[in-house]
Design an enzyme around this catalytic site. Structure first.
Site, mmCIF file in Angstrom:
data_model
loop_
_atom_site.group_PDB
_atom_site.id
_atom_site.type_symbol
_atom_site.label_atom_id
_atom_site.label_comp_id
_atom_site.label_asym_id
_atom_site.label_seq_id
_atom_site.Cartn_x
_atom_site.Cartn_y
_atom_site.Cartn_z
ATOM 1 N N CYS A 7 0.865 -1.175 0.000
ATOM 2 C CA CYS A 7 0.000 0.000 0.000
ATOM 3 C C CYS A 7 0.905 1.229 0.000
ATOM 4 O O CYS A 7 1.649 1.449 0.956
ATOM 5 C CB CYS A 7 -0.879 -0.048 1.244
ATOM 6 S SG CYS A 7 -1.943 1.378 1.432
ATOM 7 N N CYS A 25 -2.407 15.156 2.984
ATOM 8 C CA CYS A 25 -3.500 15.083 2.013
ATOM 9 C C CYS A 25 -4.359 16.334 2.147
ATOM 10 O O CYS A 25 -4.505 16.873 3.243
ATOM 11 C CB CYS A 25 -4.355 13.847 2.275
ATOM 12 S SG CYS A 25 -5.622 13.551 1.019
ATOM 13 N N CYS A 43 -11.055 14.510 4.479
ATOM 14 C CA CYS A 43 -12.129 13.581 4.870
ATOM 15 C C CYS A 43 -12.200 13.473 6.395
ATOM 16 O O CYS A 43 -11.171 13.352 7.066
ATOM 17 C CB CYS A 43 -11.898 12.208 4.252
ATOM 18 S SG CYS A 43 -11.871 12.246 2.441
ATOM 19 N N CYS A 74 -10.527 10.382 8.389
ATOM 20 C CA CYS A 74 -9.173 9.952 8.022
ATOM 21 C C CYS A 74 -8.115 10.734 8.794
ATOM 22 O O CYS A 74 -8.135 11.961 8.844
ATOM 23 C CB CYS A 74 -8.964 10.136 6.528
ATOM 24 S SG CYS A 74 -7.338 9.615 5.966
ATOM 25 N N CYS A 99 -6.058 1.156 7.284
ATOM 26 C CA CYS A 99 -6.597 2.224 6.427
ATOM 27 C C CYS A 99 -6.847 3.491 7.209
ATOM 28 O O CYS A 99 -7.495 3.470 8.251
ATOM 29 C CB CYS A 99 -7.941 1.829 5.841
ATOM 30 S SG CYS A 99 -7.910 0.406 4.819
HETATM 31 N N1 SAH Z 1 -7.176 9.324 -1.247
HETATM 32 C C1 SAH Z 1 -7.481 8.016 -1.737
HETATM 33 C C2 SAH Z 1 -6.538 6.930 -1.243
HETATM 34 C C3 SAH Z 1 -6.088 6.946 0.203
HETATM 35 S S1 SAH Z 1 -7.213 6.428 1.454
HETATM 36 C C4 SAH Z 1 -8.916 7.665 -1.433
HETATM 37 O O1 SAH Z 1 -9.596 8.476 -0.810
HETATM 38 O O2 SAH Z 1 -9.378 6.618 -1.865
HETATM 39 C C5 SAH Z 1 -7.442 4.694 1.255
HETATM 40 C C6 SAH Z 1 -8.775 4.210 1.820
HETATM 41 O O3 SAH Z 1 -8.777 4.220 3.261
HETATM 42 C C7 SAH Z 1 -9.931 5.098 1.374
HETATM 43 O O4 SAH Z 1 -11.027 4.321 0.981
HETATM 44 C C8 SAH Z 1 -10.219 5.842 2.672
HETATM 45 O O5 SAH Z 1 -11.497 6.389 2.657
HETATM 46 C C9 SAH Z 1 -10.000 4.754 3.704
HETATM 47 N N2 SAH Z 1 -9.935 5.262 5.091
HETATM 48 C C10 SAH Z 1 -9.532 6.474 5.514
HETATM 49 N N3 SAH Z 1 -9.632 6.565 6.850
HETATM 50 C C11 SAH Z 1 -10.127 5.407 7.306
HETATM 51 C C12 SAH Z 1 -10.418 4.879 8.604
HETATM 52 N N4 SAH Z 1 -10.221 5.589 9.699
HETATM 53 N N5 SAH Z 1 -10.916 3.621 8.672
HETATM 54 C C13 SAH Z 1 -11.073 2.867 7.559
HETATM 55 N N6 SAH Z 1 -10.778 3.301 6.321
HETATM 56 C C14 SAH Z 1 -10.307 4.548 6.177
#
Ligand code: SAH
Length: 346
Positions: free
Chosen positions: A105, A112, A116, A119, A337
């Site tokens: 990964c 970023c 979100c 995240c 993630c």
């Molecule tokens: N910016 C890209 C890739 C990075 S995040 C994107 O948004 O897809 C990779 C994945 O992890 C995304 O689906 C994101 O929403 C998820 N993710 C982020 N924070 C998380 C959390 N606390 N628990 C589970 N998944 C999470």
């Protein structure tokens, strides 16, 4: 900050052009390119090149690869590598053991800008884009680690699900993908490279026409009201536009787009949410990947009970969708993630 250009920032074609433009034969470019696939960082190691050419290149170019600062190993075997960049920034990538291969990964940015709500990386803010050599460097360091372990399993899959929004670093992403996929490059299968996006519609439209890789879309909600609260990008590119871009995304036969959906207790996890999700995805070749939220003291959400997760999945399965629940890997070392955020953890 950077006074010499890194040779791993060039694709094979660009490197050949670079050499021929200097009156050097194109095969020298190909010869150098082969070395870039190995973890060499000193021109002296390019032993099949004439010494004067090595010296000439060394004056103008760099072979720097981010340095391994720390390797953490989780109970489930997942490893997190912290890599230090030339300017002192630190990024992370996660090496995940699967039955017969490894998945890496990778991060595409330092921090970023997507913001979100669920995240941790978002809390770092955006610091800068990664160059191709810094993304490829993650692959090189992971492969090096596997070599040191004498691992019988190969690194086979790459997912752009680390720190950052890959489609917001578009040019560097495309160059990196070209080198990863090229038969004379890292030769990864296009089926085994996944770009995950928060939903940058213009770049989704471009991507499908420039390279063939798997697309994953972080959906996380089935209506604009909830999605905009969780993901500010939805205010710019709401669901209808995002799903329209997905509908017209060129997919090879038999491929599906992965839709990631984090389950957040009391936010997006009801039966009605599941039904709405099925409704909006109808007609799109989709695989739904449900992600139980990885909790963190700094994040204001909870993960639903397992029962609720399975019920959500059941609703989708009953409507004919492929829906899986993502296993959380490496949670005890903050490698799961959305948990990559060096600066915050430090
Ligand atoms: N910016 C890209 C890739 C990075 S995040 C994107 O948004 O897809 C990779 C994945 O992890 C995304 O689906 C994101 O929403 C998820 N993710 C982020 N924070 C998380 C959390 N606390 N628990 C589970 N998944 C999470």
């Amino acid at each position: 900050m950077r006074n010499s250009k890194n040779l791993r920032d060039y694709t094979l074609e660009e490197l050949e052009a670079l050499f021929t433009n200097r009156g050097l034969p194109g095969y020298r470019g190909r010869q150098v390119f082969k070395w870039l696939l190995k973890p060499v960082s000193d021109f002296a190691e390019l032993t099949d090149l004439p010494k004067n050419l090595r010296q000439e290149l060394a004056q103008e170019f760099s072979l720097f690869i981010p340095a391994v600062k720390k390797v953490e190993t989780a109970q489930d075997g997942t490893q997190k590598l912290a890599l230090e960049l030339a300017d002192g920034e630190v990024i992370e990538c996660v090496l995940i053991p699967e039955e017969d291969h490894y998945t890496l990964c990778v991060s595409s940015q330092v921090g970023c800008a997507m913001g979100c709500a669920f995240c941790l990386t978002a809390r770092m803010g955006f610091r800068r884009n990664l160059w191709p050599h810094e993304i490829l460097g993650q692959v090189l360091r992971a492969k090096e680690l596997l070599d040191q372990k004498k691992s019988p399993k190969p690194l086979r899959n790459i997912v752009f699900m680390g720190m950052g929004e890959p489609l917001a670093n578009y040019e560097n992403l495309i160059k990196t993908l070209k080198t990863l996929l090229h038969p004379k490059g890292f030769n990864f299968s296009k089926r085994r490279v996944t770009v995950s996006t928060a939903g940058l519609v213009p770049q989704i439209k471009r991507l499908g026409h420039e390279v063939t890789v798997r697309l994953a879309v972080s959906l996380h909600a089935a209506c604009d009201e909830i999605r905009s609260r969780l993901m500010p990008i939805n205010q710019r590119y709401p669901l209808t536009e995002l799903l329209e871009a997905c509908r017209s995304f060129p997919l090879p036969r038999g491929w599906r787009i992965t839709f990631e959906y984090i389950l957040l207790k009391g936010v997006n996890d009801t039966a009605q949410d599941a039904r709405r999700l099925a409704d909006i995805l109808r007609g799109i070749p989709a695989k739904i990947n449900l992600i139980p939220f990885n909790e963190h003291p700094l994040l204001p959400f909870k993960c639903p009970e397992e029962r609720a997760i399975l019920a959500f999945q059941e609703t989708l399965l009953a409507r004919g969708f492929v829906a899986t629940v993502r296993k959380s890997r490496g949670r005890d070392i903050s490698a799961a993630c959305g948990q990559l955020a060096t600066r915050l953890a430090a």
